[in-house]
Scaffold this motif. Structure first.
Motif, PDB file in Angstrom:
ATOM      1  N   PRO A 145      19.249  -0.449  -0.899  1.00  0.00           N
ATOM      2  CA  PRO A 145      19.146  -1.050   0.349  1.00  0.00           C
ATOM      3  C   PRO A 145      18.081  -0.396   1.472  1.00  0.00           C
ATOM      4  CG  PRO A 145      21.145  -1.117  -0.384  1.00  0.00           C
ATOM      5  CD  PRO A 145      20.573   0.068  -1.508  1.00  0.00           C
ATOM      6  N   SER A 146      18.285   0.814   1.420  1.00  0.00           N
ATOM      7  CA  SER A 146      17.474   1.649   2.841  1.00  0.00           C
ATOM      8  C   SER A 146      15.932   1.546   2.120  1.00  0.00           C
ATOM      9  CB  SER A 146      17.762   2.972   2.684  1.00  0.00           C
ATOM     10  OG  SER A 146      19.106   3.127   3.163  1.00  0.00           O
ATOM     11  N   GLY A 147      15.719   1.750   0.954  1.00  0.00           N
ATOM     12  CA  GLY A 147      14.354   1.583   0.385  1.00  0.00           C
ATOM     13  C   GLY A 147      13.683   0.382   0.591  1.00  0.00           C
ATOM     14  N   VAL A 148      14.592  -0.680   0.381  1.00  0.00           N
ATOM     15  CA  VAL A 148      13.824  -2.031   0.343  1.00  0.00           C
ATOM     16  C   VAL A 148      13.392  -2.542   1.998  1.00  0.00           C
ATOM     17  CG1 VAL A 148      14.358  -4.696   0.212  1.00  0.00           C
ATOM     18  CG2 VAL A 148      15.027  -2.924  -1.519  1.00  0.00           C
ATOM     19  N   LEU A 149      14.689  -2.028   2.690  1.00  0.00           N
ATOM     20  CA  LEU A 149      14.477  -2.339   4.194  1.00  0.00           C
ATOM     21  C   LEU A 149      13.521  -1.478   4.712  1.00  0.00           C
ATOM     22  CD1 LEU A 149      18.433  -2.269   5.182  1.00  0.00           C
ATOM     23  CD2 LEU A 149      16.699  -4.354   5.400  1.00  0.00           C
ATOM     24  N   PHE A 150      13.087  -0.154   4.284  1.00  0.00           N
ATOM     25  CA  PHE A 150      11.834   0.461   4.623  1.00  0.00           C
ATOM     26  C   PHE A 150      10.618  -0.219   4.219  1.00  0.00           C
ATOM     27  CE2 PHE A 150       8.890   3.820   4.739  1.00  0.00           C
ATOM     28  CZ  PHE A 150       9.073   4.487   5.806  1.00  0.00           C
ATOM     29  N   ALA A 151      10.761  -0.687   3.232  1.00  0.00           N
ATOM     30  CA  ALA A 151       9.376  -1.613   2.828  1.00  0.00           C
ATOM     31  C   ALA A 151       9.124  -2.708   3.820  1.00  0.00           C
ATOM     32  CB  ALA A 151       9.255  -1.720   1.353  1.00  0.00           C
ATOM     33  N   VAL A 152      10.184  -3.479   3.755  1.00  0.00           N
ATOM     34  CA  VAL A 152      10.003  -4.776   4.382  1.00  0.00           C
ATOM     35  C   VAL A 152       9.899  -4.414   6.004  1.00  0.00           C
ATOM     36  CG1 VAL A 152      11.565  -6.679   5.269  1.00  0.00           C
ATOM     37  CG2 VAL A 152      11.524  -5.934   2.910  1.00  0.00           C
ATOM     38  N   TRP A 198       0.918  -1.186  -0.126  1.00  0.00           N
ATOM     39  CA  TRP A 198      -0.001   0.069   0.175  1.00  0.00           C
ATOM     40  C   TRP A 198       0.790   1.113  -0.006  1.00  0.00           C
ATOM     41  CZ3 TRP A 198      -0.570   3.675   3.970  1.00  0.00           C
ATOM     42  CH2 TRP A 198      -1.686   4.438   3.893  1.00  0.00           C
ATOM     43  N   HIS A 199       2.092   1.244   0.732  1.00  0.00           N
ATOM     44  CA  HIS A 199       2.875   2.515   0.638  1.00  0.00           C
ATOM     45  C   HIS A 199       3.717   2.628  -0.697  1.00  0.00           C
ATOM     46  CE1 HIS A 199       2.516   2.297   5.231  1.00  0.00           C
ATOM     47  NE2 HIS A 199       2.535   3.470   5.114  1.00  0.00           N
ATOM     48  N   LEU A 200       3.633   1.743  -1.529  1.00  0.00           N
ATOM     49  CA  LEU A 200       4.769   1.887  -2.522  1.00  0.00           C
ATOM     50  C   LEU A 200       4.554   3.134  -3.371  1.00  0.00           C
ATOM     51  CD1 LEU A 200       4.557  -1.974  -4.090  1.00  0.00           C
ATOM     52  CD2 LEU A 200       6.564  -0.837  -2.854  1.00  0.00           C
ATOM     53  N   PRO A 201       3.471   3.643  -3.787  1.00  0.00           N
ATOM     54  CA  PRO A 201       3.177   5.003  -4.490  1.00  0.00           C
ATOM     55  C   PRO A 201       3.905   6.082  -3.824  1.00  0.00           C
ATOM     56  CG  PRO A 201       1.184   3.966  -4.395  1.00  0.00           C
ATOM     57  CD  PRO A 201       1.987   3.233  -3.301  1.00  0.00           C
ATOM     58  N   LEU A 202       4.226   6.106  -2.531  1.00  0.00           N
ATOM     59  CA  LEU A 202       4.792   7.201  -1.796  1.00  0.00           C
ATOM     60  C   LEU A 202       6.337   7.220  -2.327  1.00  0.00           C
ATOM     61  CD1 LEU A 202       3.300   6.743   1.723  1.00  0.00           C
ATOM     62  CD2 LEU A 202       2.768   8.632   0.110  1.00  0.00           C
ATOM     63  N   PHE A 203       6.976   6.359  -2.925  1.00  0.00           N
ATOM     64  CA  PHE A 203       8.450   6.054  -3.052  1.00  0.00           C
ATOM     65  C   PHE A 203       8.475   7.081  -4.447  1.00  0.00           C
ATOM     66  CE2 PHE A 203       8.501   2.517  -0.698  1.00  0.00           C
ATOM     67  CZ  PHE A 203       9.983   2.723  -0.164  1.00  0.00           C
ATOM     68  N   PHE A 204       7.341   7.222  -5.305  1.00  0.00           N
ATOM     69  CA  PHE A 204       7.442   8.183  -6.487  1.00  0.00           C
ATOM     70  C   PHE A 204       6.694   9.585  -6.204  1.00  0.00           C
ATOM     71  CE2 PHE A 204       6.825   3.568  -7.159  1.00  0.00           C
ATOM     72  CZ  PHE A 204       7.980   3.328  -8.031  1.00  0.00           C
ATOM     73  N   ILE A 205       6.376   9.942  -5.063  1.00  0.00           N
ATOM     74  CA  ILE A 205       5.857  11.176  -4.535  1.00  0.00           C
ATOM     75  C   ILE A 205       7.025  12.229  -4.217  1.00  0.00           C
ATOM     76  CG2 ILE A 205       4.419  12.683  -3.450  1.00  0.00           C
ATOM     77  CD1 ILE A 205       2.540  10.436  -3.330  1.00  0.00           C
ATOM     78  N   ALA A 206       7.802  13.208  -4.899  1.00  0.00           N
ATOM     79  CA  ALA A 206       8.889  13.923  -4.636  1.00  0.00           C
ATOM     80  C   ALA A 206       8.562  14.580  -3.306  1.00  0.00           C
ATOM     81  CB  ALA A 206       9.046  14.796  -5.638  1.00  0.00           C
ATOM     82  N   GLY A 207       9.482  14.445  -2.228  1.00  0.00           N
ATOM     83  CA  GLY A 207       9.344  15.199  -0.985  1.00  0.00           C
ATOM     84  C   GLY A 207       8.899  14.305   0.250  1.00  0.00           C
ATOM     85  N   THR A 208       8.595  12.943  -0.092  1.00  0.00           N
ATOM     86  CA  THR A 208       8.451  12.294   1.030  1.00  0.00           C
ATOM     87  C   THR A 208       9.581  11.145   1.425  1.00  0.00           C
ATOM     88  OG1 THR A 208       7.971  10.108  -0.623  1.00  0.00           O
ATOM     89  CG2 THR A 208       6.059  11.622  -0.177  1.00  0.00           C
ATOM     90  N   VAL A 209       9.444  10.873   2.701  1.00  0.00           N
ATOM     91  CA  VAL A 209      10.722  10.160   3.159  1.00  0.00           C
ATOM     92  C   VAL A 209      11.084   8.989   2.220  1.00  0.00           C
ATOM     93  CG1 VAL A 209      11.487   8.787   5.070  1.00  0.00           C
ATOM     94  CG2 VAL A 209      10.248  10.889   5.594  1.00  0.00           C
ATOM     95  N   GLN A 210       9.959   8.372   1.647  1.00  0.00           N
ATOM     96  CA  GLN A 210      10.331   7.164   0.863  1.00  0.00           C
ATOM     97  C   GLN A 210      11.085   7.609  -0.502  1.00  0.00           C
ATOM     98  OE1 GLN A 210       7.421   7.995   2.371  1.00  0.00           O
ATOM     99  NE2 GLN A 210       6.657   6.198   3.394  1.00  0.00           N
ATOM    100  N   SER A 211      10.558   8.715  -0.994  1.00  0.00           N
ATOM    101  CA  SER A 211      11.291   9.150  -2.365  1.00  0.00           C
ATOM    102  C   SER A 211      12.615   9.307  -1.953  1.00  0.00           C
ATOM    103  CB  SER A 211      10.493  10.277  -3.003  1.00  0.00           C
ATOM    104  OG  SER A 211      10.713  11.473  -2.316  1.00  0.00           O
ATOM    105  N   GLN A 212      13.053   9.868  -0.857  1.00  0.00           N
ATOM    106  CA  GLN A 212      14.379  10.379  -0.268  1.00  0.00           C
ATOM    107  C   GLN A 212      15.195   9.053  -0.301  1.00  0.00           C
ATOM    108  OE1 GLN A 212      14.059  12.646   2.974  1.00  0.00           O
ATOM    109  NE2 GLN A 212      13.007  14.318   2.035  1.00  0.00           N
ATOM    110  N   LEU A 213      14.453   8.024   0.076  1.00  0.00           N
ATOM    111  CA  LEU A 213      15.320   6.775   0.242  1.00  0.00           C
ATOM    112  C   LEU A 213      15.558   6.071  -1.127  1.00  0.00           C
ATOM    113  CD1 LEU A 213      13.567   5.327   3.272  1.00  0.00           C
ATOM    114  CD2 LEU A 213      15.873   6.477   3.403  1.00  0.00           C
TER     115      LEU A 213
END
Length: 287
Positions: free
Chosen positions: A197-204, A177-192
């Motif tokens: 490795p950080s992005g994958v670990l954040f998701a897991v 459910w959180h995955l789209p946040l990785f593509f929104i500029a300005g979110t913590v997820q997009s920064q990772l």
């Protein structure tokens, strides 16, 4: 027909509808935010980004209205936030925050990542109004999500699944459910970044985090799961957790804490506790 199969069928419609609404509402609004460039590029994208987080809460409201119109009882495993159990809330908040701080300290001591700093936390708090910052930290994640994931989905899944199974399944769904946040500029997820490795670990990390929130919910209802969600998010932001080693350590520590909570907590499925009734005193009603 077994009891487990009967319970699965009893709540499968609610769960499918809940998941569909939560994903459609959130992903549609987040898609708009992505198309607008994200809050970091276009301030107007802040609104769809923020409102999108309320997909689970909106879905929970729909399920509750549906249950009321059908005259169905509150699910047996729904947990109300009662005054006599709210004493768990500060304890769980400290424990949740400690899982993040411990991971940061271990990573810092080992030299694998910067040591958590008070200066970093103060810089985050003073970058904007502290009151507004804390309010947004409560609203944008915990309040927008917990009435749905824990207050609505959890008790229905609990009717046919173990606490461990729910943590794994719900945590995986939560991560997707959180995955789209990785593509929104300005979110913590997009920064990772998703493909890092950080992005994958954040998701897991959604899996042990989901388990932690579920354990909190079983002790004091949605108020407790909101508090734990808030404590983890706040501590991670204030300590600027991004290093893969730190994220991995936090996950491991949270897994240990969850194991302890599962081992020491009362299993409501085994206890045969009756379903909550409408005349019982409560602070917050869910499910």
């Amino acid at each position: 027909m077994s009891t487990s199969a009967s319970n699965t069928g009893k709540y499968s419609g609610d769960l499918v509808l809940f998941m569909a609404i939560a994903f459609v509402v959130s992903w549609a609004l987040w898609g708009v935010a992505i198309a607008m460039g994200g809050p970091a590029v276009n301030p107007a994208a802040t609104l769809p980004h923020l409102v999108g987080a309320f997909g689970p809460a909106i879905a929970a409201l729909v399920i509750r209205i549906r249950r009321g119109r059908r005259g169905e009882p509150v699910p047996e495993h729904a947990v109300r936030s009662r005054f006599k159990t709210l004493g768990w809330v500060p304890v769980l908040m400290v424990l949740a925050s400690a899982t993040v701080l411990s991971g940061g300290l271990l990573a810092g001591v080992s030299g694998s990542a910067p040591m958590p700093s008070v200066d970093t936390a103060m810089a985050v708090l003073t970058a904007q109004s502290p009151v507004m910052f804390l309010a947004m930290m409560v609203i944008s994640g915990p309040l927008a999500e917990e009435p749905g994931w824990r207050g609505t989905a959890y008790p229905r899944m609990r009717a046919s699944m173990s606490r461990l199974q729910i943590g794994l399944v719900l945590g995986t769904i939560w991560a997707v459910w959180h995955l789209p946040l990785f593509f929104i500029a300005g979110t913590v997820q997009s920064q990772l970044g998703l493909a890092t490795p950080s992005g994958v670990l954040f998701a897991v990390s959604s899996i042990p985090m989901a388990m932690l929130c579920c354990c909190a919910y079983e002790r004091a209802g949605v108020v407790a799961s909101v508090a734990v969600h808030f404590a983890v998010n706040l501590t991670m932001v204030l300590t600027n957790v991004q290093a893969p080693v730190t994220l991995a350590l936090i996950m491991g520590i949270q897994a240990i804490v969850v194991a302890i909570l599962l081992a020491t907590g009362k299993d409501k499925a085994a206890s045969g506790a009756p379903a909550a009734t409408s005349d019982e005193p409560k602070v917050a009603e869910n499910a």
